[in-house]
Design a protein around this motif. Structure first.
Motif, mmCIF file in Angstrom:
data_model
loop_
_atom_site.group_PDB
_atom_site.id
_atom_site.type_symbol
_atom_site.label_atom_id
_atom_site.label_comp_id
_atom_site.label_asym_id
_atom_site.label_seq_id
_atom_site.Cartn_x
_atom_site.Cartn_y
_atom_site.Cartn_z
ATOM 1 N N LEU A 327 1.056 -1.096 0.023
ATOM 2 C CA LEU A 327 0.035 -0.078 -0.055
ATOM 3 C C LEU A 327 1.173 1.080 -0.129
ATOM 4 N N LYS A 328 0.491 2.319 -0.778
ATOM 5 C CA LYS A 328 1.363 3.338 -0.835
ATOM 6 C C LYS A 328 1.354 4.315 0.307
ATOM 7 N N SER A 329 2.294 5.103 0.408
ATOM 8 C CA SER A 329 2.440 5.980 1.727
ATOM 9 C C SER A 329 2.717 7.426 0.991
ATOM 10 N N GLN A 330 2.444 8.256 2.026
ATOM 11 C CA GLN A 330 2.313 9.679 1.974
ATOM 12 C C GLN A 330 3.750 10.303 2.067
ATOM 13 N N MET A 331 4.222 11.121 1.018
ATOM 14 C CA MET A 331 5.668 11.703 1.103
ATOM 15 C C MET A 331 5.544 13.035 1.540
ATOM 16 N N ALA A 332 6.712 13.556 1.902
ATOM 17 C CA ALA A 332 6.635 15.001 2.579
ATOM 18 C C ALA A 332 6.291 16.158 1.445
ATOM 19 N N ASN A 333 6.288 15.858 0.126
ATOM 20 C CA ASN A 333 6.121 16.996 -0.748
ATOM 21 C C ASN A 333 4.581 16.503 -1.271
ATOM 22 N N GLY A 334 3.838 15.584 -0.600
ATOM 23 C CA GLY A 334 2.410 15.421 -0.736
ATOM 24 C C GLY A 334 2.177 14.555 -1.849
ATOM 25 N N LYS A 335 3.325 13.679 -2.610
ATOM 26 C CA LYS A 335 3.154 12.955 -3.563
ATOM 27 C C LYS A 335 3.193 11.614 -2.580
ATOM 28 N N THR A 336 2.500 10.531 -3.442
ATOM 29 C CA THR A 336 2.598 9.365 -2.870
ATOM 30 C C THR A 336 3.251 8.313 -3.764
ATOM 31 N N THR A 337 4.141 7.575 -2.901
ATOM 32 C CA THR A 337 4.780 6.592 -3.631
ATOM 33 C C THR A 337 5.309 5.197 -2.877
ATOM 34 N N SER A 338 5.517 4.238 -3.355
ATOM 35 C CA SER A 338 5.893 3.063 -2.649
ATOM 36 C C SER A 338 7.387 3.311 -2.243
ATOM 37 N N GLN A 339 8.084 4.043 -3.108
ATOM 38 C CA GLN A 339 9.700 4.142 -2.676
ATOM 39 C C GLN A 339 9.862 4.637 -1.344
ATOM 40 N N ASN A 340 8.827 5.309 -0.513
ATOM 41 C CA ASN A 340 9.128 6.094 0.821
ATOM 42 C C ASN A 340 8.808 5.016 1.607
ATOM 43 N N LEU A 341 8.375 3.809 1.475
ATOM 44 C CA LEU A 341 8.277 2.667 2.415
ATOM 45 C C LEU A 341 9.550 2.391 3.137
ATOM 46 N N LYS A 342 9.531 2.073 4.526
ATOM 47 C CA LYS A 342 10.744 1.697 5.052
ATOM 48 C C LYS A 342 11.242 0.144 4.325
ATOM 49 N N LEU A 343 10.385 -0.475 4.202
ATOM 50 C CA LEU A 343 10.258 -1.838 3.767
ATOM 51 C C LEU A 343 9.553 -1.957 2.444
ATOM 52 N N SER A 344 10.183 -1.913 1.173
ATOM 53 C CA SER A 344 9.126 -1.757 0.093
ATOM 54 C C SER A 344 8.695 -3.087 -0.252
ATOM 55 N N GLY A 345 7.670 -3.136 -1.090
ATOM 56 C CA GLY A 345 6.970 -4.431 -1.614
ATOM 57 C C GLY A 345 8.166 -5.074 -2.522
ATOM 58 N N GLU A 346 8.842 -4.283 -3.374
ATOM 59 C CA GLU A 346 10.220 -4.762 -4.121
ATOM 60 C C GLU A 346 11.158 -5.679 -3.339
ATOM 61 N N LEU A 347 11.415 -5.017 -2.438
ATOM 62 C CA LEU A 347 12.387 -5.556 -1.164
ATOM 63 C C LEU A 347 12.047 -6.981 -0.598
ATOM 64 N N VAL A 348 10.803 -6.877 -0.295
ATOM 65 C CA VAL A 348 10.125 -8.002 0.592
ATOM 66 C C VAL A 348 9.978 -9.391 -0.462
ATOM 67 N N TYR A 349 9.575 -8.735 -1.735
ATOM 68 C CA TYR A 349 9.187 -9.593 -3.037
ATOM 69 C C TYR A 349 10.675 -10.523 -3.339
ATOM 70 N N GLU A 350 11.688 -9.689 -3.406
ATOM 71 C CA GLU A 350 13.005 -10.133 -3.668
ATOM 72 C C GLU A 350 13.583 -11.087 -2.719
ATOM 73 N N LYS A 351 13.239 -10.622 -1.311
ATOM 74 C CA LYS A 351 13.906 -11.404 -0.225
ATOM 75 C C LYS A 351 13.290 -12.920 -0.158
ATOM 76 N N LEU A 352 11.858 -12.965 -0.304
ATOM 77 C CA LEU A 352 10.982 -14.202 -0.232
ATOM 78 C C LEU A 352 11.412 -15.034 -1.401
ATOM 79 N N ARG A 353 11.491 -14.476 -2.602
ATOM 80 C CA ARG A 353 12.162 -15.372 -3.833
ATOM 81 C C ARG A 353 13.125 -15.791 -3.722
ATOM 82 N N GLU A 354 14.173 -15.142 -2.811
ATOM 83 C CA GLU A 354 15.613 -15.660 -2.788
ATOM 84 C C GLU A 354 15.526 -16.952 -2.149
ATOM 85 N N VAL A 355 14.832 -17.068 -1.205
ATOM 86 C CA VAL A 355 14.782 -18.448 -0.476
ATOM 87 C C VAL A 355 13.486 -19.413 -0.822
ATOM 88 N N GLY A 356 13.263 -19.182 -2.323
ATOM 89 C CA GLY A 356 12.477 -20.278 -3.007
ATOM 90 C C GLY A 356 10.952 -20.051 -2.462
#
Length: 418
Positions: A327-356
């Motif tokens: 789920l997206k989060s709010q950024m300081a400039n008012g824009k919303t983006t997933s890049q702002n998450l401490k733990l992004s979906g992308e990162l979790v996705y890769e970590k889970l896939r790494e271990v099969g």
RNA sequence: CGGGGUAUAGCGCAGUGGUAGCGCGCACCGUUCGGGACGGUGAGGUCGCAGGUUCAAAUCCUGCUACCCCGACCA
């Protein structure tokens, strides 16, 4: 798999031409799509599940000594005439070539496998033999119904066993009962071993029946597990006390997910399938055959495991291990983006896939949280993980079918999933 | 195979003789952002097929096809 790339979208409304729960949920979830009445296409999600089931079946057949083969779907008319089934097998599809040659479109494969085996069997030393295949079958049903439970084309596992003696056959028949029980248990189903008629060439057979209102069959059984008969042959009535003191017998609707039965020498004799025994005498091969409707099994699992939100796949056959939602989060400039998450979906996705771990990552950008949750419930993957501004450097874990959610570390999530 | 029903936009539907509609979805813009959000703009249809009646047919008539339901059938 990124959900945004997945072929096959969910749909909000029930398809108007489906009534059965299995077809409604599988269609809405993007697992299947109907081609014509009684014939379905499997989309990536549906094929994933089908393959999971297939692999369970294959594993159990291999453990029971089965050797996998693949027989022709287009079959020789002469063989069907030899067994007198060309004109007596009601549901037989017949096709004609441009040269006016007629073929059967295989509804079952005795007519193919028996002559084939005959080309290799000559001695008792060649037996026993267990051959199976997983293949699409064709049956010209008078009326297709119940979604993928009763189609004109469907995926089936059929195993044929070849023996020198009745005793050896019976031993293997019991072995197959174990294998079948294992298959259904692993698929998350409670299948009841039921006595049934043997049809045209055997006194009896056994069916594996799963209790559900969606079923077309009916059995009378004892909840204690010592008795079950298909009502087509049952001589006792529901309500009669079980002989072993388990209370009254019950009558319930069921789906037949598998059956096994003795063929004796019916097909061996039709094709002259014999072997030379130790004493030099020529004898007919004793046969048994054993079927599991794999696509029907898939439909049955859906009929049994669902709620008002969608499917609830057993872990063993789920298309993916985890449905990851970002789920997206709010950024300081008012824009919303997933890049702002401490733990992004992308990162979790890769970590889970790494271990099969198999992950379906709902990475869609312009979709509301509610819609992602609804689709997640509909698709029915056993575990839901959410990353959002609220989850910080952790992930939110939720089991499908339960309300409870908990925040855990990614390491803990991986530990649980492996 | 007998009986009953349906066929109109990708999906779900309304439209009983006079210019083809609604909701969802889709594209674009803006606002939203933890349980199917909101506003605006826009694209998208040989009305299942064939024939007939009529000045005029999605609409009436005939035939066909497909799909659904009930039953029969389901070695």
């Amino acid at each position: 798999m990124r959900y945004s790339q997945l072929f096959g979208k969910t749909i909000r409304q029930d398809p108007k031409d489906e009534v059965s729960v299995n077809a409604k949920l599988l269609t809405r979830g993007g697992f299947i799509r109907k081609e014509v009445a009684g014939v379905y296409n499997f989309l990536p999600l549906g094929l994933k599940v089908l393959n999971k089931i297939t692999n369970i079946v294959r594993d159990e057949m291999n453990k029971a000594g089965g050797q996998e083969i693949l027989l022709s779907a287009l079959q020789n008319k002469a063989s069907w005439e030899k067994t007198d089934r060309w004109n007596n097998f009601d549901a037989l599809f017949k096709v004609k070539s441009r040269q006016e040659t007629e073929y059967a479109l295989g509804p079952t494969h005795e007519e193919v496998v028996v002559p084939l085996v005959g080309q290799f069997i000559s001695s008792y030393k060649d037996l026993p033999l267990y051959l199976y295949q997983i293949q699409n079958k064709f049956r010209d049903e008078a009326r297709a119904k119940s979604g993928i439970l009763r189609g004109r084309e469907f995926l089936m596992k059929d195993l044929y066993s070849f023996h020198t003696t009745e005793e050896d056959f019976e031993k293997y028949y019991e072995r197959m009962k174990e294998a079948y029980s294992a298959v259904f248990t692993r698929c998350g189903l409670d299948a009841i071993l039921t006595e049934a008629s043997g049809g045209a060439f055997s006194k009896f057979s056994h069916e594996y029946q799963v209790i559900t209102e969606a079923g077309e069959d009916e059995i009378i059984y004892c909840a204690g597990g010592d008795f079950s008969q298909n009502t087509e042959i049952a001589e006792v009535a529901a309500g009669k006390e079980c002989d072993l003191g388990h209370g009254p017998l019950k009558k319930v609707k069921t789906i037949e997910v598998g059956n096994i039965f003795p063929l004796k020498t019916k097909f061996s004799d039709a094709f002259g399938l014999t072997f030379k025994d130790k004493d030099g005498s020529q004898k007919s091969v004793i046969m048994g055959c054993y079927g599991i409707g794999i696509s029907r099994l898939l439909g049955t699992i859906v009929e049994v495991h669902n709620d008002d939100k969608g499917i609830i796949w057993p872990k063993s056959v789920a298309p993916y291990d985890v449905n990851l939602i970002e789920l997206k989060s709010q950024m300081a400039n008012g824009k919303t983006t997933s890049q702002n998450l401490k733990l992004s979906g992308e990162l979790v996705y890769e970590k889970l896939r790494e271990v099969g771990i198999e992950v379906l990552w709902d990475d869609r950008e312009d979709v509301s949280a509610g819609e992602k949750f609804a689709d997640c419930d509909l698709i029915g993957i056993p575990v839901r993980l959410v990353v959002s501004a609220k989850t910080g450097d952790q992930v939110e874990w939720k089991n499908r079918g339960e309300e409870k959610t908990e925040l855990i570390s990614i390491e803990e999530a991986i530990k649980r999933l492996i």
